[in-house]
Design an enzyme around this catalytic site. Sequence first.
Site, PDB file in Angstrom:
ATOM      1  N   LYS A  13       0.838  -1.211   0.000  1.00  0.00           N
ATOM      2  CA  LYS A  13       0.000   0.000   0.000  1.00  0.00           C
ATOM      3  C   LYS A  13       0.871   1.259   0.000  1.00  0.00           C
ATOM      4  O   LYS A  13       0.634   2.185  -0.767  1.00  0.00           O
ATOM      5  CB  LYS A  13      -0.930   0.039   1.229  1.00  0.00           C
ATOM      6  N   ARG A 127      12.024  -7.300   3.967  1.00  0.00           N
ATOM      7  CA  ARG A 127      12.110  -5.870   4.318  1.00  0.00           C
ATOM      8  C   ARG A 127      13.035  -5.681   5.529  1.00  0.00           C
ATOM      9  O   ARG A 127      13.872  -4.793   5.542  1.00  0.00           O
ATOM     10  CB  ARG A 127      10.705  -5.324   4.625  1.00  0.00           C
ATOM     11  N   ARG A 139      11.823  -1.903  11.558  1.00  0.00           N
ATOM     12  CA  ARG A 139      10.591  -1.573  12.274  1.00  0.00           C
ATOM     13  C   ARG A 139      10.382  -2.568  13.407  1.00  0.00           C
ATOM     14  O   ARG A 139      10.477  -3.770  13.209  1.00  0.00           O
ATOM     15  CB  ARG A 139       9.404  -1.639  11.303  1.00  0.00           C
TER      16      ARG A 139
HETATM   17  P1  AMP Z   1       1.300   0.565   9.080  1.00  0.00           P
HETATM   18  O1  AMP Z   1       2.456   1.498   8.930  1.00  0.00           O
HETATM   19  O2  AMP Z   1       0.106   0.961   8.263  1.00  0.00           O
HETATM   20  O3  AMP Z   1       1.688  -0.884   8.875  1.00  0.00           O
HETATM   21  O4  AMP Z   1       0.812   0.682  10.604  1.00  0.00           O
HETATM   22  C1  AMP Z   1       1.688   0.360  11.669  1.00  0.00           C
HETATM   23  C2  AMP Z   1       0.881   0.220  12.943  1.00  0.00           C
HETATM   24  O5  AMP Z   1       0.245   1.467  13.257  1.00  0.00           O
HETATM   25  C3  AMP Z   1      -0.247  -0.802  12.918  1.00  0.00           C
HETATM   26  O6  AMP Z   1       0.193  -2.118  13.131  1.00  0.00           O
HETATM   27  C4  AMP Z   1      -1.130  -0.273  14.063  1.00  0.00           C
HETATM   28  O7  AMP Z   1      -0.557  -0.574  15.308  1.00  0.00           O
HETATM   29  C5  AMP Z   1      -1.016   1.225  13.870  1.00  0.00           C
HETATM   30  N1  AMP Z   1      -2.068   1.740  12.953  1.00  0.00           N
HETATM   31  C6  AMP Z   1      -1.874   2.290  11.718  1.00  0.00           C
HETATM   32  N2  AMP Z   1      -3.043   2.659  11.175  1.00  0.00           N
HETATM   33  C7  AMP Z   1      -4.005   2.331  12.081  1.00  0.00           C
HETATM   34  C8  AMP Z   1      -5.423   2.441  12.097  1.00  0.00           C
HETATM   35  N3  AMP Z   1      -6.096   2.956  11.054  1.00  0.00           N
HETATM   36  N4  AMP Z   1      -6.087   2.008  13.207  1.00  0.00           N
HETATM   37  C9  AMP Z   1      -5.422   1.488  14.257  1.00  0.00           C
HETATM   38  N5  AMP Z   1      -4.085   1.335  14.295  1.00  0.00           N
HETATM   39  C10 AMP Z   1      -3.373   1.757  13.222  1.00  0.00           C
END
Ligand code: AMP
Length: 195
Positions: A13, A127, A139
């Site tokens: 994404k 990654r 990460r």
């Molecule tokens: P991402 O970078 O999109 O993989 O998000 C990393 C982490 O941020 C996720 O595993 C959640 O802990 C938190 N997170 C990101 N977006 C959301 C969301 N829309 N709702 C809840 N937690 C989120």
Amino acid sequence: MNLILLGPPGAGKGTQASRLTEARNVIQLSTGDMLRDVVETHSTLGARTKAIMDAGGLVSDDIVIDIVSDRLDKLDCKNGFILDGFPRTVSQAQALDSLLESKCLALTAVIEILVDEEVLIKRIEKRALEMLSAGKKVRKDDNPSSFEKRLMAYRSQTLPLSGYYSKLGLLKTVDGMAGIESVSAQIDRILDQET
Ligand code: AMP
């Protein structure tokens, strides 16, 4: 053009969203990035958010919805935006509907990137290795146990969004198993039809 990119962690994404920001002059709104900024504030909220994210859980709907609402009010969203990582629950999707309505905005499309789970796990391992060999910080949530938790959260909380947006006639799917260029081409074809 106001877009949502849906898909499991590791589906690509972020990669597709950042390409689209250049190609279509729209803003990428990644809630993961916004929450990582909250963590950097080293506040009490930051510490709580960090613990949830590191473990692979979902941050509470209220917090994420407030952050997105504030962000959508910024001027740079006026040309259009791509939501990457939001919504992740049906109640976030409902809140987004109300937010958009109150701001006189509408979604152009919701594009779901479909990828098999075995491939996702391999991509996340890759990654982490690439970050390590580039001397960058891996990460905290790109480890097997947090990643399994992120996948579980995706299956139980985020997957129902496909049905939600399909009912609204907004859902389009692309084959995310193909290479980055092929996924981009599939997305471009959809957007050329919708815009
Ligand atoms: P991402 O970078 O999109 O993989 O998000 C990393 C982490 O941020 C996720 O595993 C959640 O802990 C938190 N997170 C990101 N977006 C959301 C969301 N829309 N709702 C809840 N937690 C989120």
